[in-house]
Design a protein around this motif. Structure first.
Motif, PDB file in Angstrom:
ATOM      1  N   ALA A  21       1.993   5.172   1.721  1.00 13.26           N
ATOM      2  CA  ALA A  21       2.627   5.553   2.991  1.00 13.26           C
ATOM      3  C   ALA A  21       1.728   5.235   4.188  1.00 13.26           C
ATOM      4  O   ALA A  21       2.216   4.835   5.250  1.00 13.26           O
ATOM      5  CB  ALA A  21       2.976   7.045   2.949  1.00 13.26           C
TER       6      ALA A  21
ATOM      7  N   SER B  32      10.623  -2.588  -5.680  1.00 11.56           N
ATOM      8  CA  SER B  32      10.173  -1.211  -5.442  1.00 11.56           C
ATOM      9  C   SER B  32      11.348  -0.290  -5.125  1.00 11.56           C
ATOM     10  O   SER B  32      12.352  -0.726  -4.546  1.00 11.56           O
ATOM     11  CB  SER B  32       9.227  -1.208  -4.240  1.00 11.56           C
ATOM     12  OG  SER B  32       9.062   0.097  -3.747  1.00 11.56           O
TER      13      SER B  32
ATOM     14  N   LYS C 211      -9.064  13.815  -2.591  1.00 10.37           N
ATOM     15  CA  LYS C 211      -9.290  14.963  -1.701  1.00 10.37           C
ATOM     16  C   LYS C 211      -9.704  16.195  -2.493  1.00 10.37           C
ATOM     17  O   LYS C 211     -10.559  16.965  -2.062  1.00 10.37           O
ATOM     18  CB  LYS C 211      -8.020  15.248  -0.883  1.00 10.37           C
ATOM     19  CG  LYS C 211      -7.758  14.169   0.173  1.00 10.37           C
ATOM     20  CD  LYS C 211      -6.445  14.396   0.907  1.00 10.37           C
ATOM     21  CE  LYS C 211      -6.185  13.303   1.921  1.00 10.37           C
ATOM     22  NZ  LYS C 211      -4.988  13.531   2.743  1.00 10.37           N
TER      23      LYS C 211
ATOM     24  N   ASN D 287       6.501   4.518  -7.602  1.00 14.49           N
ATOM     25  CA  ASN D 287       5.140   5.063  -7.406  1.00 14.49           C
ATOM     26  C   ASN D 287       4.306   5.145  -8.703  1.00 14.49           C
ATOM     27  O   ASN D 287       4.302   6.163  -9.401  1.00 14.49           O
ATOM     28  CB  ASN D 287       5.230   6.434  -6.740  1.00 14.49           C
ATOM     29  CG  ASN D 287       4.017   6.666  -5.842  1.00 14.49           C
ATOM     30  OD1 ASN D 287       2.908   6.296  -6.222  1.00 14.49           O
ATOM     31  ND2 ASN D 287       4.221   7.275  -4.689  1.00 14.49           N
TER      32      ASN D 287
ATOM     33  N   TRP E 117      -0.306  15.235   4.316  1.00 17.85           N
ATOM     34  CA  TRP E 117       0.585  14.754   5.375  1.00 17.85           C
ATOM     35  C   TRP E 117       1.950  15.421   5.227  1.00 17.85           C
ATOM     36  O   TRP E 117       2.535  15.424   4.135  1.00 17.85           O
ATOM     37  CB  TRP E 117       0.754  13.239   5.288  1.00 17.85           C
ATOM     38  CG  TRP E 117      -0.533  12.486   5.459  1.00 17.85           C
ATOM     39  CD1 TRP E 117      -1.701  12.940   6.008  1.00 17.85           C
ATOM     40  CD2 TRP E 117      -0.795  11.138   5.055  1.00 17.85           C
ATOM     41  NE1 TRP E 117      -2.657  11.959   5.976  1.00 17.85           N
ATOM     42  CE2 TRP E 117      -2.128  10.846   5.401  1.00 17.85           C
ATOM     43  CE3 TRP E 117      -0.035  10.133   4.438  1.00 17.85           C
ATOM     44  CZ2 TRP E 117      -2.722   9.603   5.151  1.00 17.85           C
ATOM     45  CZ3 TRP E 117      -0.606   8.899   4.195  1.00 17.85           C
ATOM     46  CH2 TRP E 117      -1.945   8.630   4.551  1.00 17.85           C
TER      47      TRP E 117
ATOM     48  N   GLY F 191       0.846  -1.184   0.000  1.00 18.42           N
ATOM     49  CA  GLY F 191       0.000   0.000   0.000  1.00 18.42           C
ATOM     50  C   GLY F 191       0.881   1.232   0.000  1.00 18.42           C
ATOM     51  O   GLY F 191       2.107   1.121  -0.076  1.00 18.42           O
TER      52      GLY F 191
ATOM     53  N   PRO G  37       2.057   9.675   8.135  1.00 20.42           N
ATOM     54  CA  PRO G  37       3.236   8.879   7.752  1.00 20.42           C
ATOM     55  C   PRO G  37       3.912   9.483   6.528  1.00 20.42           C
ATOM     56  O   PRO G  37       3.245   9.798   5.542  1.00 20.42           O
ATOM     57  CB  PRO G  37       2.647   7.495   7.444  1.00 20.42           C
ATOM     58  CG  PRO G  37       1.181   7.695   7.275  1.00 20.42           C
ATOM     59  CD  PRO G  37       0.786   8.969   7.915  1.00 20.42           C
ATOM     60  N   LEU G  38       5.235   9.645   6.588  1.00 26.53           N
ATOM     61  CA  LEU G  38       5.920  10.449   5.566  1.00 26.53           C
ATOM     62  C   LEU G  38       6.833   9.662   4.645  1.00 26.53           C
ATOM     63  O   LEU G  38       6.977   9.995   3.473  1.00 26.53           O
ATOM     64  CB  LEU G  38       6.753  11.543   6.255  1.00 26.53           C
ATOM     65  CG  LEU G  38       5.952  12.506   7.131  1.00 26.53           C
ATOM     66  CD1 LEU G  38       6.894  13.475   7.838  1.00 26.53           C
ATOM     67  CD2 LEU G  38       4.925  13.264   6.301  1.00 26.53           C
TER      68      LEU G  38
ATOM     69  N   ARG H 164       8.714  13.356  -4.752  1.00 27.02           N
ATOM     70  CA  ARG H 164       8.543  12.028  -5.351  1.00 27.02           C
ATOM     71  C   ARG H 164       8.460  12.201  -6.866  1.00 27.02           C
ATOM     72  O   ARG H 164       8.168  13.289  -7.370  1.00 27.02           O
ATOM     73  CB  ARG H 164       7.218  11.366  -4.911  1.00 27.02           C
ATOM     74  CG  ARG H 164       7.076  11.016  -3.454  1.00 27.02           C
ATOM     75  CD  ARG H 164       7.980   9.858  -3.047  1.00 27.02           C
ATOM     76  NE  ARG H 164       7.722   9.435  -1.675  1.00 27.02           N
ATOM     77  CZ  ARG H 164       8.245  10.013  -0.596  1.00 27.02           C
ATOM     78  NH1 ARG H 164       9.041  11.062  -0.707  1.00 27.02           N
ATOM     79  NH2 ARG H 164       7.984   9.537   0.610  1.00 27.02           N
TER      80      ARG H 164
ATOM     81  N   GLN I 272       8.273  17.348   0.772  1.00 25.55           N
ATOM     82  CA  GLN I 272       8.881  16.055   0.404  1.00 25.55           C
ATOM     83  C   GLN I 272       8.644  15.832  -1.093  1.00 25.55           C
ATOM     84  O   GLN I 272       7.622  16.257  -1.638  1.00 25.55           O
ATOM     85  CB  GLN I 272       8.328  14.901   1.260  1.00 25.55           C
ATOM     86  CG  GLN I 272       6.869  14.531   1.077  1.00 25.55           C
ATOM     87  CD  GLN I 272       5.939  15.266   2.029  1.00 25.55           C
ATOM     88  OE1 GLN I 272       6.019  16.468   2.193  1.00 25.55           O
ATOM     89  NE2 GLN I 272       4.996  14.546   2.621  1.00 25.55           N
TER      90      GLN I 272
ATOM     91  N   TYR J 222       8.755  -3.244   4.299  1.00 27.24           N
ATOM     92  CA  TYR J 222       8.318  -3.496   2.914  1.00 27.24           C
ATOM     93  C   TYR J 222       9.536  -3.453   1.978  1.00 27.24           C
ATOM     94  O   TYR J 222       9.708  -4.304   1.109  1.00 27.24           O
ATOM     95  CB  TYR J 222       7.272  -2.441   2.540  1.00 27.24           C
ATOM     96  CG  TYR J 222       6.882  -2.378   1.079  1.00 27.24           C
ATOM     97  CD1 TYR J 222       5.995  -3.291   0.525  1.00 27.24           C
ATOM     98  CD2 TYR J 222       7.386  -1.369   0.248  1.00 27.24           C
ATOM     99  CE1 TYR J 222       5.625  -3.214  -0.811  1.00 27.24           C
ATOM    100  CE2 TYR J 222       7.023  -1.284  -1.088  1.00 27.24           C
ATOM    101  CZ  TYR J 222       6.140  -2.212  -1.610  1.00 27.24           C
ATOM    102  OH  TYR J 222       5.778  -2.129  -2.933  1.00 27.24           O
TER     103      TYR J 222
ATOM    104  N   GLU K  61      -4.198   3.646  -0.442  1.00 27.01           N
ATOM    105  CA  GLU K  61      -3.964   4.499  -1.622  1.00 27.01           C
ATOM    106  C   GLU K  61      -2.677   5.299  -1.475  1.00 27.01           C
ATOM    107  O   GLU K  61      -2.272   5.672  -0.384  1.00 27.01           O
ATOM    108  CB  GLU K  61      -5.152   5.450  -1.866  1.00 27.01           C
ATOM    109  CG  GLU K  61      -5.377   6.510  -0.807  1.00 27.01           C
ATOM    110  CD  GLU K  61      -6.117   6.003   0.423  1.00 27.01           C
ATOM    111  OE1 GLU K  61      -6.332   4.796   0.565  1.00 27.01           O
ATOM    112  OE2 GLU K  61      -6.470   6.853   1.272  1.00 27.01           O
ATOM    113  N   LYS K  62      -2.033   5.575  -2.628  1.00 26.21           N
ATOM    114  CA  LYS K  62      -0.810   6.361  -2.648  1.00 26.21           C
ATOM    115  C   LYS K  62      -1.151   7.831  -2.906  1.00 26.21           C
ATOM    116  O   LYS K  62      -2.305   8.169  -3.191  1.00 26.21           O
ATOM    117  CB  LYS K  62       0.134   5.799  -3.697  1.00 26.21           C
ATOM    118  CG  LYS K  62       0.708   4.465  -3.243  1.00 26.21           C
ATOM    119  CD  LYS K  62       1.431   3.723  -4.326  1.00 26.21           C
ATOM    120  CE  LYS K  62       0.482   2.926  -5.177  1.00 26.21           C
ATOM    121  NZ  LYS K  62       0.258   3.434  -6.485  1.00 26.21           N
ATOM    122  N   ALA K  63      -0.122   8.677  -2.849  1.00 27.82           N
ATOM    123  CA  ALA K  63      -0.361  10.123  -2.882  1.00 27.82           C
ATOM    124  C   ALA K  63      -1.159  10.591  -4.115  1.00 27.82           C
ATOM    125  O   ALA K  63      -2.094  11.392  -3.967  1.00 27.82           O
ATOM    126  CB  ALA K  63       0.959  10.880  -2.752  1.00 27.82           C
TER     127      ALA K  63
END
Ligand code: NAD
Ligand code: GDD
Length: 328
Positions: free
Chosen positions: A79, A119, A201, A179, A214, A77, A278-279, A221, A219, A150, A192-194
């Motif tokens: 973060a 990953s 949202k 990702n 979050w 999953g 969670p980051l 990616r 940060q 993970y 779900e991922k970002a």
């Protein structure tokens, strides 16, 4: 003769899309998963629902020498799932057992080789502290220091697949996905991922309202659209290069920028509210030098083009849920 493929994890996001792609190429496909795909009917010719932690089930589904085997099944999953620490034992046990079983069965059935989805989470945390300058070159993997269990399981399994190449003459291929996002991916419920979380949202927010993010949003990616993930997967599987190799985008953005792009696609002005959560690592970006050299191909699509398709699909899911709730 019709070519055959086995897709483990075919009820999941990438596996579900891979089945469609292989069907378009004319393969006979068997999909396997704990569940059917949640968002669309499977296109697999045969779909076995069962548990790949069960050796007996693995032996049953590998009943022939498939031309291609894709091992995508994993306990995974975003973060909110892998960085809380609550699922560490399950993630390690479940995914490692699947890989141990599938390799053993495929080798005994004389399957030529398997594709394995590792990953970017296996890269050392100490190289991903600077959000503007992360190092995810393939040869930076050791000394190992992933920031999640993970990631440690992925590293172990990478080594397992490559050990079968050395000791059993298999032709396994290992990709390190960065990702992956797109329609028909998990978009709510905690895994779900970002990209999907942000699309959800933004779709739920009213114009002028706010979205919760979050962390401080600085940060970084990179995110790879599903179609390019499949292209890289298939090219690697059919190449002479065993990997491990990054399959990811080099278009690095901050999470704040990700929100801005999605809000712009939605045509909404939104305020960002930064909250604890969670980051994971501070920064991560794919390094595509090796894939370019070895496969003569690398991802090139823009993040925005993938997000447009993904937002459109997630917005439809959100609207559908709202309409169903009203009707109930
Ligand atoms: P996903 O969770 O949508 O799909 C994984 C599938 O595996 C699920 O449908 C799940 O039901 C199935 N599965 C889990 N345990 C099983 C078991 N015991 N028996 C049978 N099936 C089982 O995830 P995804 O995004 O499609 O990822 C596919 C693979 O790619 C995974 O190995 C994942 O770790 C890897 N990966 C994905 C990403 C990403 O961003 N999506 C990034 C890096 C690596
Ligand atoms: N999921 C999520 N949801 N992340 C958010 C949110 C939110 O609402 N708001 C901000 N973020 C931040 C997270 O805190 C993290 O810093 C960043 O967005 C990216 O989060 P994810 O997309 O969930 O995960 P990741 O990039 O840390 O790891 C993912 O990619 C790996 C491969 O690169 C995971 O999917 C791993 O399973 C995968 O292997």
């Amino acid at each position: 003769m019709t070519k055959t493929a086995l897709v483990c994890g075919a009820g999941g996001f990438i596996g579900g899309h891979l089945v469609k792609r292989l069907k378009r190429e004319g393969f006979w496909v068997r999909g396997v998963d704990l569940k059917f795909p949640p968002f669309a009917e499977t296109e697999a010719d045969d779909f076995a629902v069962g548990d790949l932690r069960d050796q007996y089930f693995c032996r049953q589904i590998v009943d022939r020498r498939f031309d291609e085997v894709y091992q995508l099944a994993a306990d995974m999953g975003g973060a909110g799932y892998i960085f809380t620490g609550e699922h560490d034992a399950d993630v390690m046990h479940n995914s490692a057992t699947i890989n141990l079983n599938m390799l053993d069965v495929c080798q005994k059935r004389n399957v030529r080789g398997m594709f394995y989805s590792s990953s970017a989470c296996m890269y050392p945390e100490h190289n991903q502290m600077d959000p503007n300058n992360p190092n995810c070159a393939e040869d930076s993997a050791y000394p190992a220091n992933p920031d999640s269990e993970y990631g440690w399981e992925k590293l172990f399994s990478e080594r397992l697949y490559l050990a079968y190449n050395r000791n059993h003459g298999m032709r396994n291929r290992v990709a390190r996905y960065h990702n992956i996002f797109g329609p028909e991916g998990t978009w709510d419920g905690g895994k779900e991922k970002a990209p999907a979380a942000v699309c959800r949202k933004v779709a739920q927010a009213t114009n002028g309202g706010e979205v919760e993010i979050w962390g401080d949003g600085t940060q970084t990616r990179s995110f790879l659209f599903i179609e390019e993930c499949l292209e890289g997967t298939i090219r690697l599987t059919r190449s002479d290069f065993e990997g491990p190799v990054n399959v990811g985008s080099e278009e690095m953005v901050t999470i704040n920028q990700l929100v801005d792009i999605v809000a712009d696609i939605a045509g909404k002005k939104l305020h960002k509210k930064h909250i604890p959560g969670p980051l994971g690592v501070r920064g991560r970006n794919s390094d595509n030098r090796l894939i370019g050299q070895k496969l003569g191909w690398k991802p090139s699509a823009t993040l925005r083009s993938g997000l447009e398709k993904t937002y459109e699909w997630i917005e439809r899911q959100v609207r559908g849920n709202q309409e169903r709730a009203k009707a109930a």
